[in-house]
Design a protein around this motif. Structure first.
Motif, mmCIF file in Angstrom:
data_model
loop_
_atom_site.group_PDB
_atom_site.id
_atom_site.type_symbol
_atom_site.label_atom_id
_atom_site.label_comp_id
_atom_site.label_asym_id
_atom_site.label_seq_id
_atom_site.Cartn_x
_atom_site.Cartn_y
_atom_site.Cartn_z
ATOM 1 N N UNK A 193 2.327 -20.777 -54.933
ATOM 2 C CA UNK A 193 2.449 -19.374 -54.519
ATOM 3 C C UNK A 193 1.794 -19.156 -53.162
ATOM 4 N N UNK A 194 0.577 -19.671 -52.990
ATOM 5 C CA UNK A 194 -0.140 -19.475 -51.731
ATOM 6 C C UNK A 194 0.587 -20.136 -50.565
ATOM 7 N N UNK A 195 1.096 -21.347 -50.771
ATOM 8 C CA UNK A 195 1.836 -22.011 -49.705
ATOM 9 C C UNK A 195 3.087 -21.214 -49.334
ATOM 10 N N UNK A 196 3.753 -20.669 -50.353
ATOM 11 C CA UNK A 196 4.936 -19.851 -50.075
ATOM 12 C C UNK A 196 4.556 -18.575 -49.333
ATOM 13 N N UNK A 197 3.457 -17.939 -49.742
ATOM 14 C CA UNK A 197 3.019 -16.713 -49.065
ATOM 15 C C UNK A 197 2.586 -16.993 -47.634
ATOM 16 N N UNK A 198 2.007 -18.177 -47.387
ATOM 17 C CA UNK A 198 1.599 -18.532 -46.028
ATOM 18 C C UNK A 198 2.805 -18.632 -45.105
ATOM 19 N N UNK A 199 3.972 -18.986 -45.657
ATOM 20 C CA UNK A 199 5.172 -19.084 -44.832
ATOM 21 C C UNK A 199 5.554 -17.739 -44.220
ATOM 22 N N UNK A 200 5.150 -16.641 -44.851
ATOM 23 C CA UNK A 200 5.549 -15.325 -44.327
ATOM 24 C C UNK A 200 4.932 -15.032 -42.960
ATOM 25 N N UNK A 201 3.599 -15.019 -42.818
ATOM 26 C CA UNK A 201 3.056 -14.738 -41.484
ATOM 27 C C UNK A 201 3.455 -15.774 -40.448
ATOM 28 N N UNK A 202 3.540 -17.042 -40.864
ATOM 29 C CA UNK A 202 3.965 -18.081 -39.924
ATOM 30 C C UNK A 202 5.402 -17.825 -39.480
ATOM 31 N N UNK A 203 6.258 -17.473 -40.443
ATOM 32 C CA UNK A 203 7.646 -17.185 -40.113
ATOM 33 C C UNK A 203 7.790 -15.983 -39.199
ATOM 34 N N UNK A 204 7.038 -14.917 -39.484
ATOM 35 C CA UNK A 204 7.089 -13.719 -38.639
ATOM 36 C C UNK A 204 6.701 -14.047 -37.196
ATOM 37 N N UNK A 205 5.643 -14.843 -37.030
ATOM 38 C CA UNK A 205 5.125 -15.114 -35.694
ATOM 39 C C UNK A 205 5.948 -16.147 -34.933
ATOM 40 N N UNK A 206 6.423 -17.190 -35.639
ATOM 41 C CA UNK A 206 7.084 -18.291 -34.957
ATOM 42 C C UNK A 206 8.572 -18.064 -34.741
ATOM 43 N N UNK A 207 9.193 -17.264 -35.608
ATOM 44 C CA UNK A 207 10.646 -17.125 -35.558
ATOM 45 C C UNK A 207 11.137 -16.702 -34.184
ATOM 46 N N UNK A 208 10.464 -15.737 -33.573
ATOM 47 C CA UNK A 208 10.934 -15.200 -32.299
ATOM 48 C C UNK A 208 10.448 -15.945 -31.073
ATOM 49 N N UNK A 209 9.709 -17.043 -31.255
ATOM 50 C CA UNK A 209 9.165 -17.757 -30.105
ATOM 51 C C UNK A 209 10.233 -18.528 -29.333
ATOM 52 N N UNK A 210 11.259 -18.978 -30.052
ATOM 53 C CA UNK A 210 12.340 -19.729 -29.400
ATOM 54 C C UNK A 210 13.665 -19.087 -29.792
ATOM 55 N N UNK A 211 14.474 -18.761 -28.805
ATOM 56 C CA UNK A 211 15.765 -18.133 -29.075
ATOM 57 C C UNK A 211 16.841 -19.203 -29.256
ATOM 58 N N UNK A 212 16.731 -19.896 -30.393
ATOM 59 C CA UNK A 212 17.709 -20.934 -30.716
ATOM 60 C C UNK A 212 18.144 -20.729 -32.164
ATOM 61 N N UNK A 213 19.446 -20.754 -32.435
ATOM 62 C CA UNK A 213 19.926 -20.463 -33.795
ATOM 63 C C UNK A 213 19.319 -21.356 -34.866
ATOM 64 N N UNK A 214 19.200 -22.648 -34.595
ATOM 65 C CA UNK A 214 18.645 -23.561 -35.604
ATOM 66 C C UNK A 214 17.184 -23.249 -35.885
ATOM 67 N N UNK A 215 16.416 -23.030 -34.821
ATOM 68 C CA UNK A 215 14.995 -22.677 -34.970
ATOM 69 C C UNK A 215 14.836 -21.436 -35.836
ATOM 70 N N UNK A 216 15.589 -20.418 -35.522
ATOM 71 C CA UNK A 216 15.455 -19.159 -36.255
ATOM 72 C C UNK A 216 15.983 -19.292 -37.681
ATOM 73 N N UNK A 217 17.025 -20.090 -37.874
ATOM 74 C CA UNK A 217 17.549 -20.289 -39.222
ATOM 75 C C UNK A 217 16.516 -20.967 -40.120
ATOM 76 N N UNK A 218 15.779 -21.927 -39.564
ATOM 77 C CA UNK A 218 14.736 -22.608 -40.343
ATOM 78 C C UNK A 218 13.685 -21.608 -40.806
ATOM 79 N N UNK A 219 13.250 -20.751 -39.914
ATOM 80 C CA UNK A 219 12.211 -19.783 -40.292
ATOM 81 C C UNK A 219 12.757 -18.675 -41.178
ATOM 82 N N UNK A 220 14.050 -18.380 -41.062
ATOM 83 C CA UNK A 220 14.654 -17.413 -41.981
ATOM 84 C C UNK A 220 14.621 -17.936 -43.410
#
Length: 379
Positions: free
Chosen positions: A95-122
């Motif tokens: 559960x904690x590892x899954x919850x940690x993915x949320x803030x990491x995903x929010x912060x990292x998703x928009x750092x690179x404007x590439x479809x594959x990068x964003x799909x991974x974080x989605x």
């Protein structure tokens, strides 16, 4: 002198624990539901940004309820804390590892404007929503079945199960109930905060999830009537010092339904669970968002209350040694500790409620492509 007797304080803290769990499910629960809906309700990058920006400004504050719940268990029910955090250790790590993915995903998703990068974080955000929603329900299902632990003569817990032992059919059913009800809640919040194709997809998925909640919750109720529950068969002093080994417990078929026969008013909880899901389904169908939001909130409240009332007075039954089961009357902190913590709760819980209401008011309003474009801090 403490003005409230020990029995009353124990009962108050049992109620407070339920309130904190419901508060967490109502607030952070819709964050989890939106995360679980992300790949299905949003098809374009812009639509996914809309959903992320519904959750992004409030998810940290919503998780305060989870921290409060954990703190309440630690302070008021130390035996429950010790057994559950050791027995469900691997599940909690997941559960904690899954919850940690949320803030990491929010912060990292928009750092690179590439479809594959964003799909991974989605997909990471999807895991961060769906997995905790499922495992929280699995944990409740295992509590209803009984957890394989024992207490030695010094009251030290010994857990005999494994992570995969938690994944029994009934526990997985309880997990699906949890996931379905939170998907409904997330879908309702999406429809109240945005419009267009993403809201329409969420509306349709939410209606299907509402029907799934009704069916799964009903099936779980029938299953509970068939499995063995736990019954305290000795006289248990409600105001005595905590000692889980000072009682006798036996298993009985349909025991989890006994409280409803003794106290018919408790039937209000499962009724709210079903009625709330029906109202959410109807509200999403008629596009009456207030009705849908009220319905999903009532459904969550009723389903969680049903589990708590069915278990009472048990907090954590033991399938390994039923006599070691933890109950409201023998697993609490001392009289003085409960009273001191209650005073702290009276002071700080209203502050948390006021802060939550203020944040929701500030962050209210529609979230769409135009609002994201105007906000330089958008995700």
């Amino acid at each position: 002198m403490i003005p409230l007797d020990y029995e009353t304080l124990r009962l108050i803290w049992w109620v407070l624990l339920g309130i904190l769990l419901i508060g967490f499910a109502l607030t952070d629960g819709y964050d989890l539901g939106i995360g679980a809906l992300l790949p299905f309700a949003a098809k374009t990058d812009e639509e996914r940004r809309i959903l992320i920006n519904i959750v992004g400004p409030v998810w940290e504050g919503n998780q305060v309820w989870l921290i409060l719940g954990g703190g309440a268990v630690f302070a008021a029910w130390p035996a429950l804390y010790a057994v559950s955090f050791s027995g469900f250790y691997l599940a909690m790590i997941v559960i904690l590892l899954a919850l940690i993915l949320r803030p990491v995903g929010f912060k990292f998703r928009g750092k690179i404007q590439h479809p594959t990068w964003r799909a991974v974080w989605d997909w990471a955000l999807f895991v961060g929503g769906a997995v905790p929603a499922l495992i929280f329900g699995v944990a409740v299902g295992n509590v209803l079945l009984g957890v394989p632990f024992d207490l030695d003569e010094t009251l030290r817990p010994h857990y005999a199960g494994s992570f995969f032992d938690l994944l029994t059919p009934f526990a997985l059913l309880a997990g699906l109930v949890s996931l379905a009800m939170l998907v409904v809640h997330g879908a309702v919040v999406i429809t109240t905060r945005t419009s267009g194709p993403v809201a329409e997809r969420a509306r349709l998925i939410g209606r299907q999830a509402a029907l799934a909640t009704i069916a799964l919750f009903g099936l779980a109720g029938v299953w509970m009537a068939l499995v063995d529950g736990y019954v305290v068969t000795s006289v248990q002093e409600h105001a005595a010092a905590s000692n889980p080994l000072g009682k006798a417990v036996s298993l009985a078929s349909g025991a989890w339904l006994a409280n409803y026969a003794t106290h018919p008013w408790m039937l209000l909880a499962p009724v709210l669970g079903f009625l709330g899901a029906i109202l959410a389904w109807a509200g999403l169908g008629s596009r009456c968002w207030k009705l849908a939001l009220s319905g999903s909130s009532l459904s969550i409240t009723g389903i969680i209350a049903t589990a708590g009332l069915s278990l009472f007075p048990f907090l954590l039954p033991s399938s390994l040694n039923p006599a070691a089961s933890l109950t409201v009357w023998d697993a609490s902190s001392s009289h003085l500790t409960l009273w001191t913590m209650l005073l702290a709760t009276v002071v700080f819980l209203p502050i948390v409620l006021a802060y939550t209401a203020w944040v929701y008011r500030v962050m209210s309003g529609p979230v769409n492509a135009a609002s994201i474009g105007r906000n330089p801090n958008a995700y």
